[in-house]
Write an enzyme that holds these catalytic residues in place. Sequence first.
Site, PDB file in Angstrom:
ATOM      1  N   GLN A 192     -11.828   4.231  -0.456  1.00  0.00           N
ATOM      2  CA  GLN A 192     -11.515   4.850  -1.744  1.00  0.00           C
ATOM      3  C   GLN A 192     -12.718   5.604  -2.294  1.00  0.00           C
ATOM      4  O   GLN A 192     -12.582   6.732  -2.798  1.00  0.00           O
ATOM      5  CB  GLN A 192     -11.086   3.783  -2.749  1.00  0.00           C
ATOM      6  CG  GLN A 192     -10.768   4.340  -4.135  1.00  0.00           C
ATOM      7  CD  GLN A 192      -9.586   5.288  -4.137  1.00  0.00           C
ATOM      8  OE1 GLN A 192      -8.503   4.933  -3.661  1.00  0.00           O
ATOM      9  NE2 GLN A 192      -9.773   6.498  -4.648  1.00  0.00           N
ATOM     10  N   ASP A 251      -9.708   1.644 -13.344  1.00  0.00           N
ATOM     11  CA  ASP A 251      -8.912   1.061 -12.265  1.00  0.00           C
ATOM     12  C   ASP A 251      -7.978   0.047 -12.909  1.00  0.00           C
ATOM     13  O   ASP A 251      -8.056  -0.219 -14.116  1.00  0.00           O
ATOM     14  CB  ASP A 251      -9.847   0.398 -11.233  1.00  0.00           C
ATOM     15  CG  ASP A 251      -9.128  -0.045  -9.962  1.00  0.00           C
ATOM     16  OD1 ASP A 251      -7.930   0.278  -9.808  1.00  0.00           O
ATOM     17  OD2 ASP A 251      -9.751  -0.725  -9.133  1.00  0.00           O
ATOM     18  N   SER A 260       0.838  -1.197   0.000  1.00  0.00           N
ATOM     19  CA  SER A 260       0.000   0.000   0.000  1.00  0.00           C
ATOM     20  C   SER A 260       0.872   1.246   0.000  1.00  0.00           C
ATOM     21  O   SER A 260       1.912   1.277   0.655  1.00  0.00           O
ATOM     22  CB  SER A 260      -0.901   0.011   1.236  1.00  0.00           C
ATOM     23  OG  SER A 260      -1.524   1.268   1.384  1.00  0.00           O
ATOM     24  N   THR A 261       0.457   2.257  -0.736  1.00  0.00           N
ATOM     25  CA  THR A 261       1.091   3.578  -0.665  1.00  0.00           C
ATOM     26  C   THR A 261       0.118   4.572  -0.041  1.00  0.00           C
ATOM     27  O   THR A 261       0.301   5.035   1.079  1.00  0.00           O
ATOM     28  CB  THR A 261       1.522   4.066  -2.059  1.00  0.00           C
ATOM     29  OG1 THR A 261       2.454   3.141  -2.619  1.00  0.00           O
ATOM     30  CG2 THR A 261       2.201   5.444  -1.960  1.00  0.00           C
ATOM     31  N   ARG A 262      -0.970   4.892  -0.761  1.00  0.00           N
ATOM     32  CA  ARG A 262      -1.911   5.909  -0.303  1.00  0.00           C
ATOM     33  C   ARG A 262      -2.615   5.512   0.995  1.00  0.00           C
ATOM     34  O   ARG A 262      -2.754   6.329   1.909  1.00  0.00           O
ATOM     35  CB  ARG A 262      -2.962   6.168  -1.395  1.00  0.00           C
ATOM     36  CG  ARG A 262      -2.444   7.064  -2.535  1.00  0.00           C
ATOM     37  CD  ARG A 262      -3.065   6.707  -3.862  1.00  0.00           C
ATOM     38  NE  ARG A 262      -2.649   5.366  -4.263  1.00  0.00           N
ATOM     39  CZ  ARG A 262      -1.447   5.091  -4.833  1.00  0.00           C
ATOM     40  NH1 ARG A 262      -0.602   6.069  -5.071  1.00  0.00           N
ATOM     41  NH2 ARG A 262      -1.100   3.858  -5.152  1.00  0.00           N
ATOM     42  N   THR A 263      -3.067   4.259   1.080  1.00  0.00           N
ATOM     43  CA  THR A 263      -3.818   3.846   2.269  1.00  0.00           C
ATOM     44  C   THR A 263      -2.941   3.876   3.509  1.00  0.00           C
ATOM     45  O   THR A 263      -3.369   4.307   4.578  1.00  0.00           O
ATOM     46  CB  THR A 263      -4.407   2.443   2.067  1.00  0.00           C
ATOM     47  OG1 THR A 263      -5.161   2.424   0.849  1.00  0.00           O
ATOM     48  CG2 THR A 263      -5.317   2.052   3.223  1.00  0.00           C
ATOM     49  N   ARG A 293      -7.606  10.718   0.323  1.00  0.00           N
ATOM     50  CA  ARG A 293      -7.618   9.483   1.095  1.00  0.00           C
ATOM     51  C   ARG A 293      -7.319   9.786   2.571  1.00  0.00           C
ATOM     52  O   ARG A 293      -7.865   9.152   3.480  1.00  0.00           O
ATOM     53  CB  ARG A 293      -6.567   8.502   0.556  1.00  0.00           C
ATOM     54  CG  ARG A 293      -6.794   8.001  -0.856  1.00  0.00           C
ATOM     55  CD  ARG A 293      -8.094   7.231  -0.996  1.00  0.00           C
ATOM     56  NE  ARG A 293      -8.223   6.154  -0.027  1.00  0.00           N
ATOM     57  CZ  ARG A 293      -7.578   4.983  -0.090  1.00  0.00           C
ATOM     58  NH1 ARG A 293      -6.768   4.728  -1.098  1.00  0.00           N
ATOM     59  NH2 ARG A 293      -7.753   4.062   0.835  1.00  0.00           N
ATOM     60  N   HIS A 344     -13.966  -1.698  -1.320  1.00  0.00           N
ATOM     61  CA  HIS A 344     -12.940  -0.695  -1.004  1.00  0.00           C
ATOM     62  C   HIS A 344     -13.633   0.607  -0.592  1.00  0.00           C
ATOM     63  O   HIS A 344     -13.580   1.617  -1.293  1.00  0.00           O
ATOM     64  CB  HIS A 344     -12.059  -0.466  -2.229  1.00  0.00           C
ATOM     65  CG  HIS A 344     -10.721   0.149  -1.923  1.00  0.00           C
ATOM     66  ND1 HIS A 344     -10.375   0.619  -0.666  1.00  0.00           N
ATOM     67  CD2 HIS A 344      -9.641   0.376  -2.719  1.00  0.00           C
ATOM     68  CE1 HIS A 344      -9.152   1.097  -0.715  1.00  0.00           C
ATOM     69  NE2 HIS A 344      -8.682   0.958  -1.942  1.00  0.00           N
ATOM     70  N   ARG A 381      -6.166  -4.457   5.561  1.00  0.00           N
ATOM     71  CA  ARG A 381      -6.051  -4.573   4.097  1.00  0.00           C
ATOM     72  C   ARG A 381      -5.731  -6.039   3.812  1.00  0.00           C
ATOM     73  O   ARG A 381      -4.615  -6.497   4.074  1.00  0.00           O
ATOM     74  CB  ARG A 381      -4.938  -3.650   3.599  1.00  0.00           C
ATOM     75  CG  ARG A 381      -4.832  -3.510   2.085  1.00  0.00           C
ATOM     76  CD  ARG A 381      -3.745  -2.481   1.777  1.00  0.00           C
ATOM     77  NE  ARG A 381      -3.536  -2.281   0.369  1.00  0.00           N
ATOM     78  CZ  ARG A 381      -4.150  -1.374  -0.396  1.00  0.00           C
ATOM     79  NH1 ARG A 381      -5.048  -0.590   0.168  1.00  0.00           N
ATOM     80  NH2 ARG A 381      -3.890  -1.262  -1.674  1.00  0.00           N
ATOM     81  N   CYS A 431      -7.931   5.363  -8.933  1.00  0.00           N
ATOM     82  CA  CYS A 431      -7.539   5.211  -7.527  1.00  0.00           C
ATOM     83  C   CYS A 431      -6.038   5.055  -7.343  1.00  0.00           C
ATOM     84  O   CYS A 431      -5.545   5.188  -6.225  1.00  0.00           O
ATOM     85  CB  CYS A 431      -8.283   4.029  -6.905  1.00  0.00           C
ATOM     86  SG  CYS A 431      -7.754   2.419  -7.522  1.00  0.00           S
ATOM     87  N   LEU A 432      -5.303   4.753  -8.427  1.00  0.00           N
ATOM     88  CA  LEU A 432      -3.847   4.579  -8.404  1.00  0.00           C
ATOM     89  C   LEU A 432      -3.450   3.281  -7.650  1.00  0.00           C
ATOM     90  O   LEU A 432      -4.214   2.840  -6.789  1.00  0.00           O
ATOM     91  CB  LEU A 432      -3.148   5.784  -7.793  1.00  0.00           C
ATOM     92  CG  LEU A 432      -3.485   7.148  -8.404  1.00  0.00           C
ATOM     93  CD1 LEU A 432      -2.681   8.243  -7.677  1.00  0.00           C
ATOM     94  CD2 LEU A 432      -3.216   7.191  -9.878  1.00  0.00           C
TER      95      LEU A 432
END
Length: 374
Positions: A152, A272, A71-74, A341, A149, A122, A314-315
């Site tokens: 998001q 996505d 995960s990056t954003r989360t 986010r 999700h 997650r 969402c990336l």
Amino acid sequence: MSPLVPPHLMTLADLTVPQINRLLWHSYYSKQISKPWLKPQTFNNNKKSSLKLPSQSLFNKTVALLFSKRSTRTRLASETSASLLGGRALFLGKEDIQLGVNESPRDTARVIGGMCEGIFARVGDHSEIEELAKYSPVPVINALSSFWHPTQILADLLTLHEHAHEFSPPAQKDDLSHLKTSVKARRKQQIQSLPELRPLTVAYIGDSANVLHDMLVTYPRLGHQLRVASPEKYRAPPEVWKRVEELGCDKGIWWGSDPKEAVHGADVVITDTWISMGQEAEKAQRLQDFQGYQVTETLCREGGANPDWKFMHCLPRKPDEVDDEVFYGPRSLVFPEADNRKWTIMAIFDLMIGKWSIEGKHEKAQSHSETKNE
């Protein structure tokens, strides 16, 4: 007296429309309250004594980040927002704990819930987070599962509300004074109400995965129309479609296999990844199946999207899904969407983990002087 039942969040399908709106309003409020504290402290901008602190509902509390997927954003959003709420986010990767090796989800939920005040998970299969929630004594929030999700989609909706003026009817675009406050008023006003969003036509192009699934059970209930294009064999699983029908959302959804038909009349175009984590072995087949699904200016023009359509993702993004012209161009909202986010997860942590309630009235707009004196 029976013990309180912790408020879990598996999918937005579990929430009422007022509860979803409550989270969106609180996200927007939390963002406005928090951002002044994050600015550089300079001699000309050192007025923090006059600012209101964000909610400190996580003071001395810990949220366990139970991540079995990258995960990056989360991860960034959860760690930074927990800090703003006065708490701590404790990252627990799949190599860090016994879950899935020597310990069941049931036992893990009880142990983590005995030392932490919330679990942000997650996971892979959705059944994993359902079992965690079943046995956890503290709130469990779905940070991503095979089916859903929710965090998001809240970020996407907040982004659309913030850009509501860009979706105004054509007759209003020449005069947007009704959407703007004067410079003098903006100087006095610190807290603003969440901008109202007119009903939109939202096109989704691609695989029926967790992001789309939470869109299916949410957007139609908020008055938006969904137009989805996916190859025949990549449709929503029965468990998801059952929730769609139970909520009456199917009446607001068009579904076909032609991307050009899906973007007709679209205000927003969303895609996505076609290859989610764990599907790498299917890459060649999926790339073949999704030929013609790349979001481009040509696709949307030929399909008849609204002239001012916007793009969201969402990336992380791959060029097969959307070309650079759209992704980095003026239509793209992907980076404000990513930034949000943080604020929607902050609202979830505050209301559901810190306070155990998403009921109550929306935050009202306040003047600077009102905020200062609270």
